[in-house]
Design a protein around this motif. Structure first.
Motif, mmCIF file in Angstrom:
data_model
loop_
_atom_site.group_PDB
_atom_site.id
_atom_site.type_symbol
_atom_site.label_atom_id
_atom_site.label_comp_id
_atom_site.label_asym_id
_atom_site.label_seq_id
_atom_site.Cartn_x
_atom_site.Cartn_y
_atom_site.Cartn_z
ATOM 1 N N LYS A 135 0.797 -1.270 0.173
ATOM 2 C CA LYS A 135 -0.139 -0.001 0.066
ATOM 3 C C LYS A 135 0.952 1.164 0.171
ATOM 4 O O LYS A 135 0.397 2.533 -0.602
ATOM 5 C CB LYS A 135 -0.940 -0.096 1.097
ATOM 6 N N VAL A 140 -3.274 6.544 -1.622
ATOM 7 C CA VAL A 140 -4.891 6.358 -1.368
ATOM 8 C C VAL A 140 -5.426 6.949 -2.473
ATOM 9 O O VAL A 140 -6.669 6.639 -3.135
ATOM 10 C CB VAL A 140 -5.262 6.287 -0.183
ATOM 11 N N PHE A 167 -4.421 -3.235 -4.217
ATOM 12 C CA PHE A 167 -3.804 -3.004 -2.507
ATOM 13 C C PHE A 167 -4.780 -2.296 -1.745
ATOM 14 O O PHE A 167 -4.843 -2.445 -0.589
ATOM 15 C CB PHE A 167 -2.577 -2.072 -2.689
ATOM 16 N N TRP A 168 -5.876 -1.412 -2.557
ATOM 17 C CA TRP A 168 -6.747 -0.828 -1.628
ATOM 18 C C TRP A 168 -8.324 -1.248 -2.103
ATOM 19 O O TRP A 168 -9.266 -0.894 -1.223
ATOM 20 C CB TRP A 168 -6.745 0.709 -1.864
#
Length: 602
Positions: A135, A140, A167-168
């Motif tokens: 991450k 983000v 990853f998110w």
């Protein structure tokens, strides 16, 4: 740079300027400042000096369209009101709003949709991240934008962008996917959409992790330019806001209507469980606060639906055709009504024009100059901005079983005629309906029975409030929806007080100066399930209190049309019609009277 290339870029720049003004419907906007928070940098949309390849042209065209769409569809006050309290969420909230107004723009204009998607696809293709291990390698905000593009714009991600999102993705999916249906249905309702997204983001586990600090730094960096220009004004107003906060909160409780600009997200969440839709929460809070005696057993099963979701396209087209067939016999009347009402309203505008402009509507009176001398330039004109145009009318139509047959046909005709006519006069029109999802109480009554049938439970049925036509939707785009009023299975019970409260809250949030709420009904509120376990005048008393509040304490002007029944015992300003033939003189006299007097009616 060659003269030929220079001329081409100048033409491209002028085309961008004209397009942005048309899309935003604001011919006086400063496009350079139209979208400070679109990216972390302040964009000059018309800086064409560095355009060197096709991708640069695509990017600039898409960014200009997006900025203009923000001006048209995004209300800054609503945006700021629902801004998440957690600073880490703000960049994601920003992206969610951007995707919302870009989707609306794409629905409105296919060319705009093509520009935006082409630019996003170009952005996805050009993504070249280094090693992607966890991450920490993917901000983000970048992952969230990819998620929004995939879920809301249905864009296909390439291998690199898919890995970035991976990853998110579980974080986003677990928090957002269950709300996708609500968010898609509320794209045109910025308040509902942004409030829901604010709640979602603040409840995400992502922002309770150690990544918060980094995200907050990124967010502050992204918004630094915007905040710098606004800090002075905000600092001056903060003191006054704090000083008046207690009084305003008390006023909102006494009034009972949605003053959500003075409410925090936490207050909204505390009022009801998170499973309830935002509008249902407001609906319950409003009704209880206006009338302390009025109770609601549960709002869990209430529904606020767009008309197009209630039936398939074929059935909607069939019902519209049925309405059109009934319109045929009134065609002469409708034409005369439309022309007469339009003349009445336009006469009150005192229309004024500006001439000899470089853009706008072509001034045909000056065309003879071109014929005589082709080297003369074209002359354009545009109408001056006037207060009269700053008006919205909400039509709230009773969709109860007692309206079945001729009454609902007359109501549908009223909505159709008024929408078309007022639209010609630059007056925005919203068409809403209200009924219940079931006879005999539905799931609300079942829940009451399972709860040992407590005495005087209050409203005991599942509400269904319907949006037939949004204020910013053109009549031609919503005409099939209006035909859906003729669907018999839709018409059940009518709980007028809560419906008027809902319609009031929608129109109150609009930015127009004049706000007119017109209720079309056939008499008293009736719901057998509710009245069988409460006093006989339970719904009627609530309706009267809601109407009195609007008439006496708000800037919304309310008018009622009773179809076959006198509704003057509920509304100070009420009229009665028994046939569509009476619609002409009634509508002209009443509407013209409303527009003539800009002061609040008493």
């Amino acid at each position: 740079m060659s003269n030929k290339e220079d001329n081409f870029k100048e033409q491209f720049k002028q085309a961008l300027i004209s397009t942005a003004k048309v899309i935003s419907e604001d011919y006086k906007i400063d496009i350079k400042k139209i979208d400070k928070d679109l990216t972390s940098k302040k964009i000059d949309f018309f800086d064409v000096t560095n355009l060197s390849n096709k991708n640069d042209f695509v990017r600039l065209r898409a960014e200009t369209d997006s900025g203009a769409l923000k001006k048209k569809f995004s209300n800054k006050e609503i945006f700021n009101k629902n801004l998440p309290n957690n600073p880490s969420c703000k960049s994601l909230y920003n992206i969610a709003e951007k995707i919302r107004y870009e989707i609306l723009g794409g629905k409105m204009l296919k060319g705009v949709k093509k520009n935006l998607i082409e630019n996003y696809n170009q952005k996805i293709i050009s993504t070249h991240k280094g090693q992607l291990k966890n991450k920490e390698d993917v901000p983000v905000t970048e992952a969230f934008e990819l998620y929004m593009l995939k879920k809301f714009l249905n864009l296909e991600l390439n291998a690199v962008s898919s890995k970035m999102l991976s990853f998110w993705e579980n974080d986003f999916t677990s928090s957002i996917d269950k709300h996708l249906d609500f968010l898609n249905k509320n794209l045109e309702d910025q308040d509902n959409y942004s409030l829901k997204f604010s709640e979602i983001l603040q409840n995400m586990d992502v922002f309770n992790s150690s990544n918060d600090d980094n995200n907050e730094d990124d967010d502050q960096k992204d918004n630094e330019q915007e905040n710098k220009s606004e800090n002075d004004d905000e600092n001056q107003s903060d003191g006054k806001k704090d000083e008046n906060k207690q009084n305003e909160t008390q006023t909102s409780l006494e009034a009972g209507f949605d003053l959500s600009d003075h409410q925090t997200d936490k207050q909204m969440e505390d009022s009801e469980s998170l499973k309830e839709d935002t509008e249902n929460v407001m609906q319950k809070t409003n009704s209880n606060n206006v009338d302390q005696e009025y109770k609601i057993f549960t709002t869990e099963f209430d529904e606020i639906a767009k008309a197009e979701t209630l039936e398939d396209i074929k059935e909607a087209q069939r019902l519209r055709k049925s309405l059109d067939q009934q319109l045929v016999s009134f065609q002469d009347l409708i034409t005369k009504l439309a022309n007469k009402l339009q003349r009445q309203l336009l006469a009150k505008q005192n229309r004024a024009w500006e001439f000899d402009l470089e853009e706008g509507l072509l001034d045909s009176s000056k065309l003879t100059r071109i014929i005589m001398d082709p080297y003369n330039s074209l002359s354009f004109m545009k109408e001056k901005d006037l207060d009269f145009k700053d008006t919205i009318v909400t039509l709230l139509i009773d969709n109860s079983g007692s309206m079945r047959g001729r009454p609902i046909t007359i109501a549908a005709l009223c909505a159709d005629i008024l929408s078309r006519t007022l639209e010609r006069c630059s007056v925005k029109v919203e068409v809403l309906g209200f009924t219940t999802k079931n006879w005999k109480g539905g799931k609300s009554r079942e829940a009451w029975a399972k709860n040992d049938k407590p005495k005087s439970p209050g409203r005991l049925n599942d509400l269904r409030h319907i949006v037939y036509k949004g204020a910013d939707t053109q009549w031609r785009q919503a005409k099939n929806n209006i035909g859906l009023m003729l669907k018999e299975g839709l018409l059940k019970e009518n709980i007028d007080g809560e419906a008027i409260s809902w319609a009031y809250n929608r129109i109150k949030k609009r930015g127009e100066e004049r706000k007119i709420l017109m209720v079309i009904s056939d008499g008293a509120p009736v719901d057998d399930s509710t009245l069988s376990v409460n006093s006989g005048d339970f719904l009627e008393k609530h309706l009267k209190k809601i109407v009195k509040f609007i008439e006496n304490k708000s800037d919304v002007e309310i008018l009622a049309i009773g179809i076959g029944h006198d509704v003057s015992r509920y509304y100070d300003k009420a009229i009665k019609i028994t046939d569509v033939h009476e619609l002409g003189d009634v509508m002209i006299s009443q509407l013209a009277g409303l527009f003539e007097n800009k002061n609040k009616l008493h």
